[in-house]
Write a protein that holds these residues in place. Structure first.
Motif, PDB file in Angstrom:
ATOM      1  N   VAL A 112     -49.901  48.723 -26.177  1.00  0.00           N
ATOM      2  CA  VAL A 112     -49.341  48.685 -24.828  1.00  0.00           C
ATOM      3  C   VAL A 112     -49.087  47.241 -24.449  1.00  0.00           C
ATOM      4  CG1 VAL A 112     -49.627  49.360 -22.412  1.00  0.00           C
ATOM      5  CG2 VAL A 112     -50.708  50.724 -24.217  1.00  0.00           C
ATOM      6  N   TYR A 113     -47.876  46.980 -23.961  1.00  0.00           N
ATOM      7  CA  TYR A 113     -47.494  45.636 -23.511  1.00  0.00           C
ATOM      8  C   TYR A 113     -47.363  45.640 -21.996  1.00  0.00           C
ATOM      9  CZ  TYR A 113     -44.622  41.487 -22.681  1.00  0.00           C
ATOM     10  OH  TYR A 113     -44.136  40.294 -22.205  1.00  0.00           O
ATOM     11  N   LEU A 114     -48.086  44.754 -21.324  1.00  0.00           N
ATOM     12  CA  LEU A 114     -48.019  44.607 -19.874  1.00  0.00           C
ATOM     13  C   LEU A 114     -47.024  43.506 -19.542  1.00  0.00           C
ATOM     14  CD1 LEU A 114     -48.982  45.287 -17.012  1.00  0.00           C
ATOM     15  CD2 LEU A 114     -50.883  43.674 -17.361  1.00  0.00           C
ATOM     16  N   ASP A 115     -45.919  43.889 -18.917  1.00  0.00           N
ATOM     17  CA  ASP A 115     -44.846  42.954 -18.578  1.00  0.00           C
ATOM     18  C   ASP A 115     -44.943  42.547 -17.117  1.00  0.00           C
ATOM     19  OD1 ASP A 115     -42.131  41.655 -19.042  1.00  0.00           O
ATOM     20  OD2 ASP A 115     -41.676  43.029 -17.387  1.00  0.00           O
ATOM     21  N   ILE A 116     -44.836  41.237 -16.865  1.00  0.00           N
ATOM     22  CA  ILE A 116     -44.879  40.712 -15.503  1.00  0.00           C
ATOM     23  C   ILE A 116     -43.572  39.963 -15.254  1.00  0.00           C
ATOM     24  CG2 ILE A 116     -46.168  39.322 -13.857  1.00  0.00           C
ATOM     25  CD1 ILE A 116     -48.638  39.713 -15.572  1.00  0.00           C
ATOM     26  N   HIS A 117     -42.785  40.464 -14.323  1.00  0.00           N
ATOM     27  CA  HIS A 117     -41.444  39.914 -14.114  1.00  0.00           C
ATOM     28  C   HIS A 117     -41.492  38.540 -13.447  1.00  0.00           C
ATOM     29  CE1 HIS A 117     -41.050  40.414  -9.702  1.00  0.00           C
ATOM     30  NE2 HIS A 117     -41.727  41.551  -9.839  1.00  0.00           N
ATOM     31  N   GLY A 118     -40.412  37.795 -13.621  1.00  0.00           N
ATOM     32  CA  GLY A 118     -40.268  36.504 -12.975  1.00  0.00           C
ATOM     33  C   GLY A 118     -39.580  36.639 -11.629  1.00  0.00           C
TER      34      GLY A 118
END
Length: 326
Positions: free
Chosen positions: A83-89
């Motif tokens: 699982v990859y946790l993506d945090i937007h800019g």
């Protein structure tokens, strides 16, 4: 000793560098909003984010007494490898998780992994520490729920620009949560924690051109000191306190973190701080890889160039390898 920045450049075809340089020269220079009124106008002009196919599943992550909306993308090719946790800019004050749907759908397929994007609260309506609170909540939710929900406990994290800052701040919070749970004396047992050794569950962090100093003490920090996003995010924090690691991770104790990939362009206004972070991570004993791309300004991986595509493919490959390890 002679040191040339070019010696650090990623190996990319010369034609990609030439194309990227031509694209960025022809591109109109821009600036961010300088007031809340301008920010509101920019937000109002933003078009609706394009839809992904299949679309995201909208859920609410809940952990440590907090809740935050997340968007979940399941890979179509079988059980996920992680699982990859993506945090937007978006400067802590712009964009949303939904604006990354198309990229995150593609990423889920490329990685063969679940991608979870967190819709953290934005400044200035919700200044620090709202955003890192929300990102920590999503990370703890995955630590607790990933195995049962997705059949895998392997986790990775990452983000672009402000998202990279928040990803690193999240890892520092998870590591320090472990320290807070440690026994206070030689004869005391560590208290039970429902999250366990949370930071060790993350196999890697892909950090793209983050903002790591908001105290205006470093060269890059001084260049952005007058930007409105700083005021929006931490304007309520006295200048002397903006070296808090939760705000400016460059000043943190960086020991005990997962392997990191740092991606930055040679023409990024934040280049020096990214180089410094790479050096400090390595000096603290972490596994760190720096990929420096020529003819690339801030945010370059979001541009329609072959150089950006090469950088993104490299990030995907690195994450896939990290998530595939036991």
């Amino acid at each position: 000793m002679r040191f040339a920045l070019e010696a650090l450049f990623a190996d990319v075809p010369a034609e990609q560098v030439a194309e990227a340089r031509a694209f960025h020269r022809a591109r109109a220079s821009g600036r961010g909003p300088v007031s809340f009124e301008e920010l509101a106008a920019v937000r109002a002009r933003r078009s609706a984010p394009p839809s992904a196919d299949p679309p995201a599943v909208e859920e609410t992550a809940e952990a440590a007494g907090r809740r935050v909306p997340v968007r979940v993308f399941l890979p179509s090719g079988g059980p996920p490898r992680g699982v990859y946790l993506d945090i937007h800019g978006g400067g802590f004050y712009m964009d949303s998780a939904a604006h990354g749907d198309v990229r995150n759908r593609s990423l889920a397929e490329a990685l063969g992994a679940v991608v979870v994007s967190v819709d953290y609260r934005l400044a200035p309506e919700n200044p620090w520490p709202a955003a890192p609170d929300d990102c920590e909540t999503a990370a703890l939710w995955l630590v607790e729920q990933a195995e049962a929900r997705f059949g895998t406990s392997r986790l990775a994290i990452g983000g672009t620009s402000a998202g990279a800052t928040l990803a690193l701040a999240t890892l520092l919070r998870l590591r320090d949560r472990r320290a807070e749970d440690a026994p206070s004396g030689p004869d005391e047992a560590a208290p039970a924690s429902r999250y366990g050794d949370a930071v060790s569950r993350f196999t890697g962090a892909a950090l793209q051109f983050g903002t790591y100093d908001m105290s205006a003490l470093t060269p890059a920090g001084r260049r952005i000191a007058d930007e409105y996003f700083i005021q929006a995010y931490v304007g309520h924090v006295p200048d002397r306190d903006r070296t808090l690691p939760d705000i400016s991770p460059l000043y943190a104790d960086l020991t005990g973190l997962p392997p990191a990939l740092l991606v930055v362009g040679a023409e990024d206004v934040l280049l020096e701080d990214n180089l410094t972070l790479a050096g400090r991570l390595a000096a603290a004993g972490n596994d760190v890889e720096l990929r420096l791309y020529p003819a690339a300004p801030h945010g370059f991986t979001g541009h329609p160039t072959a150089l950006a595509a090469t950088a993104l493919a490299g990030i995907d490959s690195w994450l896939r390898e990290r998530l595939s390890r036991p």
